[in-house]
Design a protein around this motif. Sequence first.
Motif, PDB file in Angstrom:
ATOM      1  N   UNK A  45       0.796  -1.329   0.086  1.00  0.00           N
ATOM      2  CA  UNK A  45      -0.017   0.049   0.125  1.00  0.00           C
ATOM      3  C   UNK A  45       0.980   1.110   0.121  1.00  0.00           C
ATOM      4  N   UNK A  46       1.948   1.348   0.627  1.00  0.00           N
ATOM      5  CA  UNK A  46       3.066   2.596   0.441  1.00  0.00           C
ATOM      6  C   UNK A  46       3.882   2.243  -0.876  1.00  0.00           C
ATOM      7  N   UNK A  47       3.707   1.461  -1.724  1.00  0.00           N
ATOM      8  CA  UNK A  47       4.608   1.316  -2.832  1.00  0.00           C
ATOM      9  C   UNK A  47       3.481   1.126  -3.901  1.00  0.00           C
ATOM     10  N   UNK A  48       2.905   2.056  -4.643  1.00  0.00           N
ATOM     11  CA  UNK A  48       1.924   2.040  -5.596  1.00  0.00           C
ATOM     12  C   UNK A  48       2.785   1.421  -6.919  1.00  0.00           C
ATOM     13  N   UNK A  49       3.854   1.593  -7.139  1.00  0.00           N
ATOM     14  CA  UNK A  49       4.513   1.352  -8.501  1.00  0.00           C
ATOM     15  C   UNK A  49       4.737  -0.055  -8.420  1.00  0.00           C
ATOM     16  N   UNK A  50       5.098  -0.811  -7.000  1.00  0.00           N
ATOM     17  CA  UNK A  50       5.261  -2.112  -6.996  1.00  0.00           C
ATOM     18  C   UNK A  50       4.166  -2.764  -7.211  1.00  0.00           C
ATOM     19  N   UNK A  51       2.854  -2.278  -6.733  1.00  0.00           N
ATOM     20  CA  UNK A  51       1.451  -2.639  -6.981  1.00  0.00           C
ATOM     21  C   UNK A  51       1.233  -2.860  -8.193  1.00  0.00           C
ATOM     22  N   UNK A  52       1.651  -1.646  -9.019  1.00  0.00           N
ATOM     23  CA  UNK A  52       1.432  -1.756 -10.681  1.00  0.00           C
ATOM     24  C   UNK A  52       2.127  -2.861 -11.196  1.00  0.00           C
ATOM     25  N   UNK A  53       3.367  -3.026 -10.732  1.00  0.00           N
ATOM     26  CA  UNK A  53       3.998  -4.321 -11.334  1.00  0.00           C
ATOM     27  C   UNK A  53       3.318  -5.583 -11.165  1.00  0.00           C
ATOM     28  N   UNK A  54       2.748  -5.795  -9.934  1.00  0.00           N
ATOM     29  CA  UNK A  54       2.079  -7.112  -9.687  1.00  0.00           C
ATOM     30  C   UNK A  54       0.970  -7.056 -10.589  1.00  0.00           C
TER      31      UNK A  54
END
Length: 189
Positions: A45-54
């Motif tokens: 939740x603190x890393x939206x770019x990582x969530x985007x990659x997932x």
Amino acid sequence: MIPGKSRTLSPDQSAALLATLKARFEKNKKRHPDLEWDPIQAILEKNPEKLWSLNEMENTGGEPDVIGQDEKTGEYLFCDCAAESPKGRRSACYDREAWESRKEARPENNAVDLALDMGIEILTEEQYRALQQLGEFDLKTSSWVQTPAAIRKLGGALYMDRRYNTVFLYHNGASSYYAARGFRGLLRV
């Protein structure tokens, strides 16, 4: 990265993806027996770019799941855990140089650039073998793996699969591509 491509998800997309990831995490505890979901979700939740990659991993058929935690950095490791090589990443040659070398019948993508655009790493041989300890993957397909520079310089690239209850490492021309060969990615969070 493709210019102009947003690397964030809407709140609804984020919530849906987190629910999918949590369900997969809970269903496959053998992949991460000593880990709990709540701290992982808090970091996502603190890393939206990582969530985007997932989300990119999910959208291309990777079924990403947590496969461990880096002992040195503390990062959680997400990997494509689909039974077969992710369908949305197949029929790709190894890298841009290989793609450009094809004068005819170029594939749509190459694995190295696609992984870079998604914000993930292509698995190494060691990572691929470790993944195979958590289940049986690529029984009908195969996956490109990171290729040493000396092999790549000579025009080759490496791929792996599992047949006869054994994990195999092979070589092929980097410009080759097949409907049953894609790549698996790793994301550090």
